[in-house]
Design a protein around this motif. Structure first.
Motif, PDB file in Angstrom:
ATOM      1  N   ASP A   1       0.813  -1.206   0.000  1.00 22.81           N
ATOM      2  CA  ASP A   1       0.000   0.000   0.000  1.00 22.81           C
ATOM      3  C   ASP A   1       0.848   1.259   0.000  1.00 22.81           C
ATOM      4  N   VAL A   2       1.924   1.242   0.810  1.00 21.65           N
ATOM      5  CA  VAL A   2       2.745   2.440   0.924  1.00 21.65           C
ATOM      6  C   VAL A   2       3.446   2.756  -0.383  1.00 21.65           C
ATOM      7  N   SER A   3       3.975   1.740  -1.050  1.00 19.80           N
ATOM      8  CA  SER A   3       4.695   1.991  -2.306  1.00 19.80           C
ATOM      9  C   SER A   3       3.760   2.572  -3.353  1.00 19.80           C
ATOM     10  N   THR A   4       2.531   2.050  -3.412  1.00 19.64           N
ATOM     11  CA  THR A   4       1.567   2.562  -4.380  1.00 19.64           C
ATOM     12  C   THR A   4       1.121   3.969  -4.009  1.00 19.64           C
ATOM     13  N   THR A   5       0.820   4.175  -2.716  1.00 13.38           N
ATOM     14  CA  THR A   5       0.321   5.468  -2.269  1.00 13.38           C
ATOM     15  C   THR A   5       1.360   6.564  -2.454  1.00 13.38           C
ATOM     16  N   ASN A   6       2.611   6.257  -2.100  1.00 12.27           N
ATOM     17  CA  ASN A   6       3.653   7.277  -2.212  1.00 12.27           C
ATOM     18  C   ASN A   6       3.840   7.748  -3.639  1.00 12.27           C
ATOM     19  N   SER A   7       3.661   6.839  -4.594  1.00 13.08           N
ATOM     20  CA  SER A   7       3.847   7.216  -5.994  1.00 13.08           C
ATOM     21  C   SER A   7       2.715   8.106  -6.493  1.00 13.08           C
ATOM     22  N   LEU A   8       1.581   8.156  -5.748  1.00 10.13           N
ATOM     23  CA  LEU A   8       0.426   8.937  -6.170  1.00 10.13           C
ATOM     24  C   LEU A   8       0.283  10.250  -5.398  1.00 10.13           C
ATOM     25  N   GLN A   9       0.968  10.380  -4.274  1.00 10.69           N
ATOM     26  CA  GLN A   9       0.734  11.525  -3.401  1.00 10.69           C
ATOM     27  C   GLN A   9       1.588  12.720  -3.797  1.00 10.69           C
ATOM     28  N   PHE A  10       0.937  13.883  -3.913  1.00 13.71           N
ATOM     29  CA  PHE A  10       1.600  15.136  -4.223  1.00 13.71           C
ATOM     30  C   PHE A  10       1.689  15.983  -2.950  1.00 13.71           C
ATOM     31  N   GLN A  11       2.739  16.796  -2.845  1.00  9.64           N
ATOM     32  CA  GLN A  11       2.844  17.725  -1.724  1.00  9.64           C
ATOM     33  C   GLN A  11       1.880  18.894  -1.933  1.00  9.64           C
ATOM     34  N   TYR A  12       1.317  19.368  -0.818  1.00 13.18           N
ATOM     35  CA  TYR A  12       0.341  20.458  -0.900  1.00 13.18           C
ATOM     36  C   TYR A  12       0.959  21.714  -1.524  1.00 13.18           C
ATOM     37  N   LYS A  13       2.193  22.025  -1.144  1.00 14.27           N
ATOM     38  CA  LYS A  13       2.819  23.244  -1.669  1.00 14.27           C
ATOM     39  C   LYS A  13       3.018  23.157  -3.185  1.00 14.27           C
ATOM     40  N   THR A  14       3.223  21.937  -3.703  1.00 16.84           N
ATOM     41  CA  THR A  14       3.365  21.751  -5.146  1.00 16.84           C
ATOM     42  C   THR A  14       2.051  22.027  -5.856  1.00 16.84           C
TER      43      THR A  14
END
Length: 638
Positions: free
Chosen positions: A323-336
């Motif tokens: 789950d973490v590997s998939t989620t991390n690849s999809l998550q953007f930083q708010y400031k971006t």
């Protein structure tokens, strides 16, 4: 620092298996690491696992970007793979190519364990081309020591047979099973020879056969006394062994292998340049010798010791690894995201929907996106939101708007989609000045492609859309339709969707009777909405308007108006005048007939999407007589 221990265990164990894999950087060209090409490469490879597993055939060809920074990519998995194994094989191979080929415009990898998969990317289209270089040979370290003459005879017979079977087309050109076979030959008591061959399915039969024969010759000329090995080229793959391997056969533990690379044939200078990458390029020999293997296994043993000393950390990593590997690849930083939308500026606002406001965003690499800033979602915890976004992100299809990722910041929950420049279907369909841009050929194509998108939703993860309307059909550069707002009901939760009072009039006119009155929904709910959309596309009119048969008779909404026209045999009166009479009456009539089948009152009478697509594409299919539509009012006489 403590969290590194379980990660170290995983890396070491994976490395001991990865001795039978080799990333191949092809040295055809180079790009800047901070340029647009690299951004496009990372983007298309990040979505390749989902794109491959979204196809029943486990084969995907695609591209992203504009020339000269356009990136072409291909992914495929061995037939019989599970979606889980295929997804993670493609994901590992894609990530491996990014790391091992940091600035090469072309690379490929046939990854062997635990299942066989293939990934390739390039700055030029390679679909249908038989590329034979660079070639890589991997062999087991052990040598055959007895019955060599008899073994060679049996091996050659097996290889010849497998080449014939593998290169014979199976009339499924876009399936990884098209040019593939796995076979076994008995050598001696309690000993078999196992062989697998595969070509990319876009080759011709002759090119596949030539590629596989070249692989067999290459192996036999250098390594005929080894206890198993493989040869890989960009377009085909061959492996044999004395034990079952990958998931082509029942699983068994592999012996260590050594890796070699064959030189290109005379006159082929495209692959002779030096390469500073970690990949294997033509003309470079990389050998993993016995001392190296010993060192590796010593490190593996050390890794196990470290893991045993940290049991709680290992469990934590194991529980969340996928789950973490998939989620991390999809998550953007708010400031971006905030910077991309100019702090959610009103000037960047594209519109408002039932679930949130939409803004146009632009990342530093030039990629344009649509950012949906969701309204408050009561009771929706962050972990559940993440899981549901990952689920929706796997719905990849050419007629679905792609979910690129998400962002979480406090109470902020944001979705990032691909940006489509031509707005939505209703922008053209209901505007008298723009209706003429949609001729019958284009409208007919839009109907068929929307059907394909709905079928994909219903076939993968069984997603019921429930939001069909012309404003949710977006159009790309070529006016191809893409269904937007995927999975909104899934992400927000079914309980909230049923109790939500924000259903607007535009959405209600597309709702089936059972959904609007009783909250009951199914795949047939989407079929009803699709039927209304077909009628709107043909007529250029909204279902919500009031229609008259004549000056004394009111027929009601668009559905009941069309039903009356159908019963009177005057259904072609529905056609949008903006098309100027340039349409095929039999095609229009058939589409109206199909639409009326979709909007029948009883859900069981409505056809499934697979049947609808057959009806749309086959003129020989006999259509049943439609029954009374839902919401059919009594005619009023003034």
């Amino acid at each position: 620092m403590m969290s590194l221990f379980p990660r170290l265990c995983f890396v070491l164990i994976s490395f001991s298996v990865a001795l039978v894999s080799a990333q191949t950087c092809m040295n055809k060209g180079y790009f800047s690491s901070n340029g647009t090409y690299n951004a496009n490469r990372r983007l298309i490879l990040s979505f390749l696992p989902s794109n491959v597993t979204a196809q029943d055939a486990f084969f995907y060809n695609g591209s992203i970007g504009q020339e000269p920074n356009r990136v072409y990519a291909r992914g495929m998995c061995i037939p019989g793979s599970t979606s889980y194994d295929c997804y993670h094989c493609i994901k590992t191979a894609s990530g491996g190519l990014i790391q091992s080929c940091p600035n090469q415009t072309d690379a490929y990898w046939w990854r062997v364990e635990p299942t066989l998969c293939h990934v390739r990317y390039s700055n030029s289209s390679f679909s249908g081309s038989a590329d034979l270089n660079p070639r890589v040979v991997l062999t087991n370290i052990g040598d055959l020591t007895s019955n060599l003459t008899e073994f060679t005879k049996i091996w050659e017979h097996l290889v010849a047979r497998v080449i014939v079977v593998a290169s014979t087309p199976k009339n499924i050109p876009f399936s990884s099973n098209n040019y593939y076979t796995a076979n076994i030959e008995s050598f001696e008591a309690f000993q078999n020879i196992y062989a697998v061959m595969q070509c990319t399915p876009d080759l011709s039969s002759g090119d596949c056969e030539s590629c596989l024969r070249q692989n067999a010759r290459d192996y036999q000329s250098c390594c005929s006394q080894k206890k198993g090995g493989l040869v890989m080229q960009p377009s085909c793959f061959f492996r044999w062994d004395l034990y079952t391997f990958s998931k082509a056969f029942p699983v068994a533990s592999p012996p260590p292998m050594s890796i070699r690379s064959l030189p290109p044939p005379p006159g082929d200078s495209a692959n002779t340049n030096d390469n500073n990458s970690k990949g294997i390029s033509a003309g470079i020999v990389v050998a993993i010798t016995v001392p190296t293997v010993v060192v590796v296994f010593m490190l593996v043993a050390l890794g196990f010791v470290l893991c045993l000393k940290r049991p709680s950390l290992q469990i934590l990593e194991h529980e969340s690894d996928s789950d973490v590997s998939t989620t991390n690849s999809l998550q953007f930083q708010y400031k971006t995201v905030e910077a991309a939308t100019n702090k959610f500026s009103v000037n960047n606002k594209l519109g408002e929907g039932r679930f949130g406001d939409v803004y146009k965003g632009k990342f530093p690499n030039g990629t344009e996106v649509a950012v949906k800033r969701l309204y408050e979602m009561s009771g929706k915890d962050t972990r559940k939101f993440r899981n549901e976004v990952v689920l929706v992100s796997k719905l990849q299809h050419k007629n679905l708007v792609r979910l690129l990722g998400f962002c979480l910041q406090g109470e902020e929950k944001i979705l990032i989609y691909e940006f489509l420049p031509n707005k939505s279907l209703d922008y053209y369909l209901f505007d008298p000045e723009k209706q003429g841009q949609l001729d019958w050929t284009r409208r007919n194509k839009i109907i068929g492609e929307i059907a394909q998108g709905i079928l994909h939703l219903h076939s993968h993860l069984t997603v019921i859309y429930r939001e069909f309307k012309a404003s949710n059909i977006l159009l790309d550069d070529d006016m191809n339709p893409k269904i937007s707002d995927l999975g909104m009901a899934t992400i927000f939760g079914m309980e909230e969707t049923r109790g939500n009072t924000k259903w607007n009039a535009e959405t209600l006119v597309y709702m089936s009777p059972e959904f609007a009155m009783h909250g009951k929904f199914s795949m047939k709910t989407d079929v009803y909405s699709f039927g209304i959309l077909i009628l709107e596309i043909i007529s250029g009119k909204k279902n919500s308007c009031l229609y008259h048969m004549d000056e004394n008779t009111t027929a009601g909404n668009l559905v009941t108006y069309v039903w009356r026209l159908w019963r009177n045999g005057s259904q072609l009166e529905l056609v949008d005048p903006a098309m100027g009479g340039n349409y095929k009456s039999n095609e229009v009539t058939r589409c109206i007939h199909i639409a009326l089948l979709c909007v029948q009152e009883n859900p069981e009478d409505r056809p499934m999407l697979s049947t609808i697509i057959t009806m749309l594409t086959s003129n020989t299919t006999i259509l049943p007589v439609p029954r009374l539509p839902g919401f059919f009012p009594q005619i009023r006489h003034n």
